[in-house]
Scaffold this motif. Structure first.
Motif, PDB file in Angstrom:
ATOM      1  N   ASN A 140     -42.110   2.503   5.197  1.00  0.00           N
ATOM      2  CA  ASN A 140     -43.205   3.036   6.006  1.00  0.00           C
ATOM      3  C   ASN A 140     -43.840   1.877   6.777  1.00  0.00           C
ATOM      4  OD1 ASN A 140     -44.123   2.119   3.370  1.00  0.00           O
ATOM      5  ND2 ASN A 140     -46.137   2.915   3.872  1.00  0.00           N
ATOM      6  N   GLN A 160     -31.766   3.440   2.969  1.00  0.00           N
ATOM      7  CA  GLN A 160     -31.189   4.691   3.460  1.00  0.00           C
ATOM      8  C   GLN A 160     -31.656   5.878   2.622  1.00  0.00           C
ATOM      9  OE1 GLN A 160     -27.190   5.665   2.291  1.00  0.00           O
ATOM     10  NE2 GLN A 160     -28.162   7.651   2.453  1.00  0.00           N
ATOM     11  N   ALA A 163     -35.346   6.481   3.435  1.00  0.00           N
ATOM     12  CA  ALA A 163     -35.501   7.013   4.789  1.00  0.00           C
ATOM     13  C   ALA A 163     -35.186   8.508   4.810  1.00  0.00           C
ATOM     14  CB  ALA A 163     -34.598   6.257   5.762  1.00  0.00           C
ATOM     15  N   ASP A 164     -34.147   8.920   4.055  1.00  0.00           N
ATOM     16  CA  ASP A 164     -33.812  10.342   3.959  1.00  0.00           C
ATOM     17  C   ASP A 164     -34.946  11.118   3.301  1.00  0.00           C
ATOM     18  OD1 ASP A 164     -31.373   9.842   5.132  1.00  0.00           O
ATOM     19  OD2 ASP A 164     -30.224   9.894   3.262  1.00  0.00           O
ATOM     20  N   GLN A 166     -38.088  10.256   3.254  1.00  0.00           N
ATOM     21  CA  GLN A 166     -39.217  10.258   4.181  1.00  0.00           C
ATOM     22  C   GLN A 166     -39.050  11.327   5.252  1.00  0.00           C
ATOM     23  OE1 GLN A 166     -39.850   6.605   6.460  1.00  0.00           O
ATOM     24  NE2 GLN A 166     -42.046   6.833   6.152  1.00  0.00           N
ATOM     25  N   ARG A 167     -37.829  11.457   5.798  1.00  0.00           N
ATOM     26  CA  ARG A 167     -37.582  12.476   6.827  1.00  0.00           C
ATOM     27  C   ARG A 167     -37.808  13.878   6.280  1.00  0.00           C
ATOM     28  NH1 ARG A 167     -33.710   8.727   8.816  1.00  0.00           N
ATOM     29  NH2 ARG A 167     -32.151   9.409   7.277  1.00  0.00           N
ATOM     30  N   ALA A 168     -37.536  14.057   4.992  1.00  0.00           N
ATOM     31  CA  ALA A 168     -37.717  15.369   4.359  1.00  0.00           C
ATOM     32  C   ALA A 168     -39.143  15.587   3.859  1.00  0.00           C
ATOM     33  CB  ALA A 168     -36.729  15.517   3.199  1.00  0.00           C
ATOM     34  N   GLN A 211     -44.952  14.729  20.803  1.00  0.00           N
ATOM     35  CA  GLN A 211     -44.270  15.153  19.575  1.00  0.00           C
ATOM     36  C   GLN A 211     -45.272  15.835  18.638  1.00  0.00           C
ATOM     37  OE1 GLN A 211     -42.709  11.093  18.637  1.00  0.00           O
ATOM     38  NE2 GLN A 211     -40.744  12.124  18.439  1.00  0.00           N
ATOM     39  N   THR A 235     -46.793  14.451   9.356  1.00  0.00           N
ATOM     40  CA  THR A 235     -45.850  13.785  10.257  1.00  0.00           C
ATOM     41  C   THR A 235     -46.247  12.308  10.304  1.00  0.00           C
ATOM     42  OG1 THR A 235     -47.273  14.409  12.113  1.00  0.00           O
ATOM     43  CG2 THR A 235     -45.366  15.827  11.671  1.00  0.00           C
ATOM     44  N   ARG A 237     -46.401   9.980  13.216  1.00  0.00           N
ATOM     45  CA  ARG A 237     -46.405   9.450  14.580  1.00  0.00           C
ATOM     46  C   ARG A 237     -47.193   8.138  14.652  1.00  0.00           C
ATOM     47  NH1 ARG A 237     -42.279  12.478  14.966  1.00  0.00           N
ATOM     48  NH2 ARG A 237     -42.742  14.719  15.001  1.00  0.00           N
TER      49      ARG A 237
END
Length: 301
Positions: A140, A160, A163-164, A166-168, A211, A235, A237
């Motif tokens: 982050n 990796q 990051a996955d 975090q995206r979820a 966004q 989110t 941003r």
């Protein structure tokens, strides 16, 4: 065994259990069941860093219950980050992650404006003092003048995986801030898209073409002319909290970029207070908390 040209930094062990899905072969086991990226698998294949029951194997090799798959992650150079003995506060560290309570005023990663003197320089030095070489991989990000909790991955695999997650939306973050004015509602949601201003490389703004961005807030206390709030992001941003709070007429104290003044504090009064996430390898749930730093505590007095 692994190619001896590559010094091993971390060995990850996975055991094939009864009922495991995606266990037709090594590739499907690592990709489908453990979520390894294609690029990492290719890299490990090139370094002969994938072992099956102690022997270098190929990705199409079939698997059976009880097989032991090992990933031998090679050491990595720290790119162009110069190691520097800069003190920082470490709350937790193991072979996969480092949790830091970053102080305000410290850049996370070297940039053209701040090529050294950053947290990245400090962490690389810290690792070299341990006798290991790693790339600096923050998961982050925090602005230079935002304090608080930060996750740093100690390998490509850990980065990796996180990051996955975090995206979820699987990394839970709570911030605290002091904002101008007395907020009338005890809680609320700010749902407003964010984009970069056309005339700035840094400043963001709420705009219909931006966004999607959503921030949840809860009032923790009301004081003379300002409010203490907890903020939870849905989110991530750039400058999201700062933009959203300014957008609703309650800019952060100290945030002169988005409408605040620096009478009470000389930086945006924003702190990453709580952080929780699943460990990238063990999947154990980890939770951390960092109390408000002295400059923010002083605002309430």
């Amino acid at each position: 065994m692994m190619n001896q040209e590559h010094k091993i930094a971390r060995v990850l062990t996975f055991i094939v259990k009864e009922g495991d899905e995606h266990t037709e072969n090594v590739r499907s086991f690592l990709r489908g069941y453990h979520g390894l990226s294609r690029s990492l698998l290719v890299e490990l294949k090139q370094t002969k860093g994938i072992l099956l029951n102690g022997v270098s194997t190929y990705l199409d090799h079939p698997l059976t219950e009880g097989d032991v798959v090992e990933l031998c992650l090679p050491e990595e150079e720290s790119e162009n980050i110069v190691p520097q003995p800069i003190p920082f506060v470490s709350l937790y560290e193991d072979e996969d992650v480092l949790i830091v309570n970053k102080e305000a005023g410290l850049c996370v990663h070297p940039t053209m404006l701040h090529p050294d003197g950053t947290l990245g320089n400090a962490v690389v030095y810290h690792w070299l003092a341990q006798g290991v070489s790693r790339k600096f991989r923050p998961v982050n990000r925090l602005d230079k003048d935002t304090s608080g909790l930060l996750i740093i991955a100690r390998s490509q695999y850990a980065h990796q995986q996180l990051a996955d997650v975090q995206r979820a939306g699987g990394i839970k973050r709570q911030y605290e801030a002091f904002v101008h004015g007395i907020m009338s509602r005890d809680e609320g949601v700010i749902d407003a898209p964010i984009k970069r201003r056309d005339d700035s490389i840094m400043e963001r703004m709420v705009h219909p073409d931006g966004q999607w961005a959503r921030t949840n807030y809860t009032v923790l206390g009301r004081y003379q002319g300002f409010t203490h709030v907890r903020l939870v992001l849905e989110t991530g941003r750039t400058h999201q909290i700062r933009v959203h709070m300014g957008h609703i007429g309650h800019p952060l104290l100290g945030d002169d970029l988005y409408g605040g003044t620096q009478e009470k504090i000389k930086r945006q009064a924003l702190h990453s207070r709580r952080l929780s996430f699943p460990h990238p390898h063990t999947k154990e749930w980890l939770s951390f908390e960092a109390p408000l730093p002295p400059d923010m505590e002083a605002i309430k007095r």
